[in-house]
Write a protein that holds these residues in place. Structure first.
Motif, PDB file in Angstrom:
ATOM      1  N   PRO A 160      69.288  -3.111  14.699  1.00  0.00           N
ATOM      2  CA  PRO A 160      69.190  -3.091  13.231  1.00  0.00           C
ATOM      3  C   PRO A 160      70.050  -2.006  12.577  1.00  0.00           C
ATOM      4  CG  PRO A 160      67.092  -2.498  14.256  1.00  0.00           C
ATOM      5  CD  PRO A 160      67.976  -2.978  15.355  1.00  0.00           C
ATOM      6  N   ASP A 161      70.201  -0.866  13.246  1.00  0.00           N
ATOM      7  CA  ASP A 161      71.039   0.188  12.666  1.00  0.00           C
ATOM      8  C   ASP A 161      72.514  -0.218  12.670  1.00  0.00           C
ATOM      9  OD1 ASP A 161      69.140   1.942  11.831  1.00  0.00           O
ATOM     10  OD2 ASP A 161      69.151   3.166  13.643  1.00  0.00           O
ATOM     11  N   LEU A 162      72.913  -0.912  13.729  1.00  0.00           N
ATOM     12  CA  LEU A 162      74.289  -1.390  13.798  1.00  0.00           C
ATOM     13  C   LEU A 162      74.527  -2.418  12.687  1.00  0.00           C
ATOM     14  CD1 LEU A 162      76.624  -0.633  15.583  1.00  0.00           C
ATOM     15  CD2 LEU A 162      76.051  -2.499  17.117  1.00  0.00           C
ATOM     16  N   ALA A 163      73.509  -3.245  12.439  1.00  0.00           N
ATOM     17  CA  ALA A 163      73.608  -4.223  11.348  1.00  0.00           C
ATOM     18  C   ALA A 163      73.722  -3.495  10.004  1.00  0.00           C
ATOM     19  CB  ALA A 163      72.391  -5.145  11.359  1.00  0.00           C
ATOM     20  N   ARG A 164      72.984  -2.383   9.851  1.00  0.00           N
ATOM     21  CA  ARG A 164      73.075  -1.600   8.606  1.00  0.00           C
ATOM     22  C   ARG A 164      74.481  -1.044   8.422  1.00  0.00           C
ATOM     23  NH1 ARG A 164      67.819   0.694  10.106  1.00  0.00           N
ATOM     24  NH2 ARG A 164      66.329  -0.615   9.008  1.00  0.00           N
ATOM     25  N   LEU A 165      75.085  -0.625   9.528  1.00  0.00           N
ATOM     26  CA  LEU A 165      76.460  -0.115   9.431  1.00  0.00           C
ATOM     27  C   LEU A 165      77.401  -1.225   8.963  1.00  0.00           C
ATOM     28  CD1 LEU A 165      76.904   2.242  12.516  1.00  0.00           C
ATOM     29  CD2 LEU A 165      76.735   2.849  10.112  1.00  0.00           C
ATOM     30  N   PHE A 166      77.186  -2.433   9.478  1.00  0.00           N
ATOM     31  CA  PHE A 166      78.029  -3.553   9.042  1.00  0.00           C
ATOM     32  C   PHE A 166      77.839  -3.804   7.547  1.00  0.00           C
ATOM     33  CE2 PHE A 166      80.273  -5.979  12.425  1.00  0.00           C
ATOM     34  CZ  PHE A 166      80.066  -5.083  13.441  1.00  0.00           C
ATOM     35  N   ASP A 167      76.587  -3.640   7.065  1.00  0.00           N
ATOM     36  CA  ASP A 167      76.326  -3.735   5.616  1.00  0.00           C
ATOM     37  C   ASP A 167      77.144  -2.694   4.877  1.00  0.00           C
ATOM     38  OD1 ASP A 167      74.567  -5.791   5.613  1.00  0.00           O
ATOM     39  OD2 ASP A 167      72.768  -4.537   5.687  1.00  0.00           O
ATOM     40  N   LEU A 168      77.025  -1.476   5.387  1.00  0.00           N
ATOM     41  CA  LEU A 168      77.663  -0.336   4.728  1.00  0.00           C
ATOM     42  C   LEU A 168      79.173  -0.530   4.642  1.00  0.00           C
ATOM     43  CD1 LEU A 168      76.618   2.480   3.740  1.00  0.00           C
ATOM     44  CD2 LEU A 168      77.498   3.383   5.875  1.00  0.00           C
ATOM     45  N   TYR A 169      79.742  -1.090   5.702  1.00  0.00           N
ATOM     46  CA  TYR A 169      81.191  -1.267   5.731  1.00  0.00           C
ATOM     47  C   TYR A 169      81.617  -2.570   5.072  1.00  0.00           C
ATOM     48  CZ  TYR A 169      80.850   2.531   9.092  1.00  0.00           C
ATOM     49  OH  TYR A 169      80.568   3.717   9.712  1.00  0.00           O
ATOM     50  N   GLY A 170      80.664  -3.259   4.448  1.00  0.00           N
ATOM     51  CA  GLY A 170      81.002  -4.470   3.700  1.00  0.00           C
ATOM     52  C   GLY A 170      81.559  -5.588   4.557  1.00  0.00           C
ATOM     53  N   ALA A 171      80.981  -5.797   5.756  1.00  0.00           N
ATOM     54  CA  ALA A 171      81.466  -6.854   6.638  1.00  0.00           C
ATOM     55  C   ALA A 171      81.209  -8.230   6.025  1.00  0.00           C
ATOM     56  CB  ALA A 171      80.768  -6.752   7.997  1.00  0.00           C
ATOM     57  N   THR A 172      82.134  -9.149   6.218  1.00  0.00           N
ATOM     58  CA  THR A 172      81.947 -10.527   5.759  1.00  0.00           C
ATOM     59  C   THR A 172      81.026 -11.243   6.752  1.00  0.00           C
ATOM     60  OG1 THR A 172      83.788 -11.348   7.062  1.00  0.00           O
ATOM     61  CG2 THR A 172      84.301 -10.570   4.843  1.00  0.00           C
TER      62      THR A 172
END
Lengths: 249, 252
Positions: free
Chosen positions: B145-157
């Motif tokens: 889940p934290d890795l997913a949050r990082l993807f959120d933070l970096y604006g991943a498509t």
């Protein structure tokens, strides 16, 4: 004080089990280093996620001058992708933002060298020690040159010596690019050592119990932990924290 | 050392006891042949057994490949849409708890009476489907889940999230699913051949049926032994492959 890089104004966060945070206010000046200290369940991490924009408050306002690409978070665990090498992990934020691979890798290599992992560029996370993985995580947070750096108990899983070394590294790296830095910690000594301002929080729901400002040069000199400034501040934080924990119990 | 020696001693003792008991009690060979007779049957018909083992193995592997393609594709599709997942889950569970033997006649009809081998492959694929499907589905959801949050933070498509986060995160569960499915595919192939394989099939199950019909019990045991050996070898091979790929994934 110039316009805050990020601020929380009277924010409240409700979860299913009740209110976790608030009302809570916090404004961060550019380049400011703030520690959030408090007992477990006082909403420190929630406050951090609000600042990062990873969570929305139930009530209140969050304003952030730092855009999405200008905010970085380091979690308690290194949170590296096990299938990627250290350099690919660190390059990831840039790659996701559309930077070319070669350029992203060059930036990643530079960031890893800066945290002392220049010799472990192609190592996988499973081959790194806990401290090394945390450094890689830090390099990933810095590679985007953030204006706001958020650390959620970043050293909690590390031994004392590694902790102290990493604290100095973070201060050195922060001094170089001067992002506003907020970190959550249980450790009073670490908070006082690193932050210019320590915010002590009470649990249930998380509120501000008090603040302690710490003077002294940003690059902490050797022996700073034995100075009068350090001891006075640590005592003040401990007193606030003891009162906060008492109220919790 | 004792991990090899201990079972070896036990097996030798059991075989010896078996042999002696058969001789002493004069057990008829069609009822229970002594190990020596089974060994003779094994030696006499090993080219045939080897060919049948290959038939069973290739059927199982082909079924595994078909099941893998369908299961992975479906899991991916379903994981992209919660509504679709809710829609598919009860159907998948119902199919999974229906005994293979019970659907064999239907599959045999659909495959065509002239193509029992197709029915066997189809049935083995049905059994192999579920561990891969559920492995792939839970793997695609087992993102840190934290890795997913990082993807959120970096604006991943959404596409970046799928290719760079969810697919690689699914690898360990996918490998585990395939390992389990390989074993089940062999079992599926054997069961299906019992039910559907009317002469056209050439696998180990057919060897067992054939020998059983002629009351050549030693040959039944020989085929059974070959089948067990096939299972053990396949399991070991899949385990080694899984470990190898997992280490590659982790970079060890």
């Amino acid at each position: 004080m110039s316009a805050p890089i990020a601020s929380l104004s009277a924010v409240e966060v409700d979860y299913a089990r009740g209110r976790a945070l608030g009302p809570f206010d916090l404004a961060l000046a550019p380049g400011e280093i703030v520690a959030l200290v408090g007992p477990s369940g006082c909403g420190k991490s929630t406050a951090l996620r609000l600042l990062a924009g990873l969570e929305q408050p139930t009530r209140g306002a969050v304003s952030r001058l730092a855009g999405k690409g200008e905010t970085s978070v380091v979690f308690q665990a290194p949170t590296l992708a096990p299938w990627l090498s250290a350099r690919d992990n660190v390059a990831l934020p840039l790659v996701l933002a559309g930077t070319g691979r070669a350029e992203a890798l060059a930036a990643a290599d530079a960031a890893l060298s800066k945290v002392g992992l220049g010799a472990a560029l192609s190592a996988r996370p499973s081959q790194l020690s806990g401290g090394m993985a945390m450094r890689a995580s830090l390099a990933r947070a810095l590679v985007t040159r953030p204006r706001l750096l958020l650390l959620d108990e970043p050293f909690a899983a590390l031994d004392e010596i590694t902790r102290r070394a990493l604290a100095d590294d973070v201060l050195a790296l922060a001094a170089e690019r001067a992002p506003a830095l907020v970190f959550v910690t249980h450790n009073v000594e670490e908070a006082v050592y690193m932050a210019r301002r320590v915010v002590v929080m009470t649990p249930g729901p998380g509120r501000i119990a008090g603040e302690v400002a710490i003077d002294g040069p940003l690059q902490r000199p050797a022996g700073f932990r034995t100075t009068e400034t350090f001891r006075t501040a640590a005592e003040a934080v401990s007193t606030l924290l003891a009162a906060a924990s008492e109220r919790a119990a | 050392m004792s991990r090899i020696l201990a079972p070896l001693i036990l097996i030798t003792a059991l075989l010896a006891g078996w042999e002696l008991a058969c001789k002493a009690l004069a057990v008829p060979a069609y009822l229970l042949p002594p190990p020596s007779a089974i060994w003779e049957a094994l030696v006499a018909s090993w080219p045939l057994l080897l060919g049948s083992a290959w038939a069973t193995l290739s059927t199982a592997l082909l079924a595994l490949i078909i099941a893998s393609l369908i299961a992975c594709g479906l899991a991916l599709l379903v994981s992209l849409n919660g509504f679709l997942e809710d829609a598919v889950r009860p159907i998948a569970v119902t199919l999974q708890v229906t005994p293979l033997v019970a659907i064999a006649p239907l599959v045999t009809i659909w495959a065509g009476i002239d193509h029992p081998e197709r029915a066997v492959i189809g049935l083995a694929a049905v059994v192999a489907f579920f561990p891969i499907f559920s492995g792939a589905l839970s793997g695609l959801k087992s993102v840190d889940p934290d890795l997913a949050r990082l993807f959120d933070l970096y604006g991943a498509t959404p596409l970046q999230r799928l290719v760079r986060l969810r697919l690689p995160s699914a690898v360990p569960a996918l490998l585990e699913g395939h390992k389990v499915a390989a074993g089940l595919a062999v079992i599926g192939a054997v069961v299906a051949e019992f039910v559907a394989g009317s002469g056209g099939a050439q696998g180990l199950a057919w060897r067992i049926l054939e020998s059983y019909n002629r009351l050549q019990t030693a040959k039944v045991f020989a085929a059974l032994f070959t089948l067990a050996l096939l299972g053990v070898v396949l399991h070991a091979a899949m385990e080694a492959l899984e470990r190898r790929l997992l280490n590659f994934w982790r970079g060890r």
